[in-house]
Design a protein around this motif. Structure first.
Motif, PDB file in Angstrom:
ATOM      1  N   UNK A  66       0.848  -1.198   0.000  1.00  0.00           N
ATOM      2  CA  UNK A  66       0.000   0.000   0.000  1.00  0.00           C
ATOM      3  C   UNK A  66       0.880   1.243   0.000  1.00  0.00           C
ATOM      4  N   UNK A  67       0.333   2.326  -0.521  1.00  0.00           N
ATOM      5  CA  UNK A  67       1.063   3.585  -0.547  1.00  0.00           C
ATOM      6  C   UNK A  67       1.288   4.127   0.861  1.00  0.00           C
ATOM      7  N   UNK A  68       2.409   4.789   1.018  1.00  0.00           N
ATOM      8  CA  UNK A  68       2.679   5.586   2.203  1.00  0.00           C
ATOM      9  C   UNK A  68       2.867   7.005   1.693  1.00  0.00           C
ATOM     10  N   UNK A  69       2.104   7.929   2.231  1.00  0.00           N
ATOM     11  CA  UNK A  69       2.087   9.297   1.729  1.00  0.00           C
ATOM     12  C   UNK A  69       2.812  10.261   2.652  1.00  0.00           C
ATOM     13  N   UNK A  70       3.168  11.401   2.101  1.00  0.00           N
ATOM     14  CA  UNK A  70       3.752  12.479   2.881  1.00  0.00           C
ATOM     15  C   UNK A  70       2.808  12.802   4.033  1.00  0.00           C
ATOM     16  N   UNK A  71       3.358  12.893   5.231  1.00  0.00           N
ATOM     17  CA  UNK A  71       2.529  13.167   6.404  1.00  0.00           C
ATOM     18  C   UNK A  71       2.154  11.927   7.192  1.00  0.00           C
ATOM     19  N   UNK A  95       8.059  -5.605   8.777  1.00  0.00           N
ATOM     20  CA  UNK A  95       6.833  -5.028   8.237  1.00  0.00           C
ATOM     21  C   UNK A  95       6.850  -3.533   8.481  1.00  0.00           C
ATOM     22  N   UNK A  96       6.432  -2.811   7.458  1.00  0.00           N
ATOM     23  CA  UNK A  96       6.291  -1.363   7.561  1.00  0.00           C
ATOM     24  C   UNK A  96       4.797  -1.083   7.580  1.00  0.00           C
ATOM     25  N   UNK A 102      -2.499   0.110   8.475  1.00  0.00           N
ATOM     26  CA  UNK A 102      -2.423  -0.616   7.209  1.00  0.00           C
ATOM     27  C   UNK A 102      -0.986  -1.093   6.962  1.00  0.00           C
ATOM     28  N   UNK A 103      -0.847  -2.378   6.623  1.00  0.00           N
ATOM     29  CA  UNK A 103       0.459  -2.938   6.273  1.00  0.00           C
ATOM     30  C   UNK A 103       0.851  -2.408   4.898  1.00  0.00           C
ATOM     31  N   UNK A 104       1.929  -1.649   4.843  1.00  0.00           N
ATOM     32  CA  UNK A 104       2.350  -1.006   3.599  1.00  0.00           C
ATOM     33  C   UNK A 104       3.388  -1.816   2.835  1.00  0.00           C
ATOM     34  N   UNK A 105       4.254  -2.530   3.551  1.00  0.00           N
ATOM     35  CA  UNK A 105       5.311  -3.292   2.870  1.00  0.00           C
ATOM     36  C   UNK A 105       5.871  -4.358   3.796  1.00  0.00           C
TER      37      UNK A 105
END
Length: 155
Positions: A66-71, A95-96, A102-105
């Motif tokens: 999943x995306x991780x966004x600025x902020x 895990x990130x 939400x699991x992003x990576x």
């Protein structure tokens, strides 16, 4: 020991043209979490320099989910998934996780210790090896591998 080793906010310098976390920043977060983990075991950079060893990687694989966004903020886990009995080689599953849960990576690494003087693979000092093997959180399918018999390989 807790499985979370890093909590960090995504910085402007870590995003790409799509305004989400750039691929190499995931690796940076995972690496920092591993170093924080080693510090909690009493094996900080100063100690590694004193005993003349350091961690090296053979493989690093990231699966982006999943995306991780600025902020956003992220938390990074570090679970030992495989290790030789002498602690010389090891694997981690990380895990990130975004601040919204939400699991992003997922990041998987395989590595070892290197003698920084001889430039050869080595096992860590016994006191550190014991803490490494006993105190680190593990995956449910953790594997403890025997140390290969070098005499059998030569014959």
């Amino acid at each position: 020991m807790d499985k979370f080793f890093l909590e960090a906010k995504v910085l402007w310098a870590q995003v790409d043209a799509n305004m989400h976390l750039r691929h190499s920043a995931y690796a940076d977060f995972a690496a920092q979490a591993r170093l924080e983990m080693l510090e909690r075991l009493g094996m900080d950079i100063k100690v590694m320099q004193e005993v003349k060893i350091g961690p090296i990687l053979f493989r690093e694989e990231t699966v982006y989910l999943r995306e991780v966004l600025l902020g956003h903020s992220v938390s990074v886990t570090c679970l030992l998934s495989k290790c030789r009995e002498d602690g010389s080689r090891w694997s981690f599953l990380q895990e990130i996780i975004r601040n919204d849960g939400v699991l992003a990576a997922r990041v998987q690494v395989d590595g070892a210790w290197i003698d920084t003087l001889k430039r050869k693979l080595t096992a860590p000092p016994e006191a550190f090896r014991e803490r490494f093997l006993k105190e680190l959180p593990r995956t449910g399918d953790f594997v403890l591998e025997p140390v290969p018999d070098k005499t059998a390989q030569q014959g």
